[in-house]
Design a protein around this motif. Structure first.
Motif, mmCIF file in Angstrom:
data_model
loop_
_atom_site.group_PDB
_atom_site.id
_atom_site.type_symbol
_atom_site.label_atom_id
_atom_site.label_comp_id
_atom_site.label_asym_id
_atom_site.label_seq_id
_atom_site.Cartn_x
_atom_site.Cartn_y
_atom_site.Cartn_z
ATOM 1 N N LYS A 28 -5.211 -5.187 -4.711
ATOM 2 C CA LYS A 28 -6.060 -5.816 -3.696
ATOM 3 C C LYS A 28 -7.204 -4.877 -3.348
ATOM 4 N N ALA A 29 -8.236 -5.450 -2.759
ATOM 5 C CA ALA A 29 -9.384 -4.634 -2.382
ATOM 6 C C ALA A 29 -9.617 -4.611 -0.875
ATOM 7 N N VAL A 72 1.878 -4.770 -3.587
ATOM 8 C CA VAL A 72 0.485 -5.169 -3.430
ATOM 9 C C VAL A 72 -0.225 -3.942 -2.883
ATOM 10 N N ASN A 73 -1.181 -3.453 -3.636
ATOM 11 C CA ASN A 73 -1.737 -2.141 -3.336
ATOM 12 C C ASN A 73 -3.244 -2.119 -3.432
ATOM 13 N N ASP A 74 -3.850 -1.313 -2.557
ATOM 14 C CA ASP A 74 -5.286 -1.075 -2.632
ATOM 15 C C ASP A 74 -5.647 -0.479 -3.981
ATOM 16 N N ASP A 127 0.785 -1.243 0.000
ATOM 17 C CA ASP A 127 0.000 0.000 0.000
ATOM 18 C C ASP A 127 0.817 1.293 0.000
ATOM 19 N N MET A 128 2.011 1.264 -0.573
ATOM 20 C CA MET A 128 2.830 2.475 -0.587
ATOM 21 C C MET A 128 2.495 3.408 -1.747
ATOM 22 N N ILE A 129 1.760 2.922 -2.726
ATOM 23 C CA ILE A 129 1.327 3.786 -3.818
ATOM 24 C C ILE A 129 -0.024 4.341 -3.381
#
Length: 180
Positions: free
Chosen positions: A92-93, A51-53, A10-12
């Motif tokens: 990811k959600a 891996v990002n929201d 989640d860094m982006i």
């Protein structure tokens, strides 16, 4: 040493959510460690998986997520950790990096057995991801100087839980080795 993958969680981020201002200060502290891990993983040819929201944008892909984050008011928190052309990206959600994503399959293809988790938020996405990695029999490493939090007390408790209940190696960035 088992094959290691770095997972950047989640860094982006556009930092346009309820707890953003509290989180931003912690991200600033964790950012040098996260950038160092990315640099070391890349130098050793270990996989770097973001891996990002998706922030509820179901039509989005990693390029759109990155563009939105770089256009946001906290661009300086994103620039040091921008994925390169060899980075992998999973959208990811929910909180866990594994929940209804292809990550487990991807890690199998990479023959990864050890995951270094960094990013945000320690007491939420990092904690749930560490648990899901543990129950999938991955060795988990969490450098405490490369994760950001909203609530310091909950983050400390989460790190203790990861260490005690999930056998995670909670360490510092300088203690992390990549095998390539």
């Amino acid at each position: 040493m088992p094959s290691t993958a770095l997972i950047v969680i989640d860094m982006i981020n556009t930092y346009e959510h309820e707890d953003a201002e509290v989180l931003v200060a912690s991200v600033r502290e964790a950012l040098p460690g996260i950038a160092t891990l990315i640099e070391h993983a890349r130098a050793s040819a270990s996989p770097v998986v973001y891996v990002n929201d998706n922030f509820g944008e179901w039509r989005s892909h990693h390029g759109e997520i990155l563009d939105a984050a770089l256009a946001g008011r906290h661009r300086s928190l994103v620039e040091p950790v921008v994925p390169d052309e060899n980075s992998l990206f999973v959208v990811k959600a929910r909180h866990s990096i594994f929940f209804e994503t292809p990550l487990a399959y991807l890690l199998g293809q990479l023959k990864a057995e050890r995951l270094v988790l960094c990013g945000q938020v320690t007491e939420q996405c990092v904690l749930y991801s560490a648990l899901d990695a543990h129950i999938r029999h991955f060795d988990v490493v969490v450098p405490d100087d490369a994760v950001a939090h909203i609530d310091a007390d909950l983050a400390d408790a989460a790190l203790q839980m990861m260490s005690r209940n999930m056998s995670a190696d909670v360490c510092t960035v300088k203690d992390v080795e990549f095998d390539g």
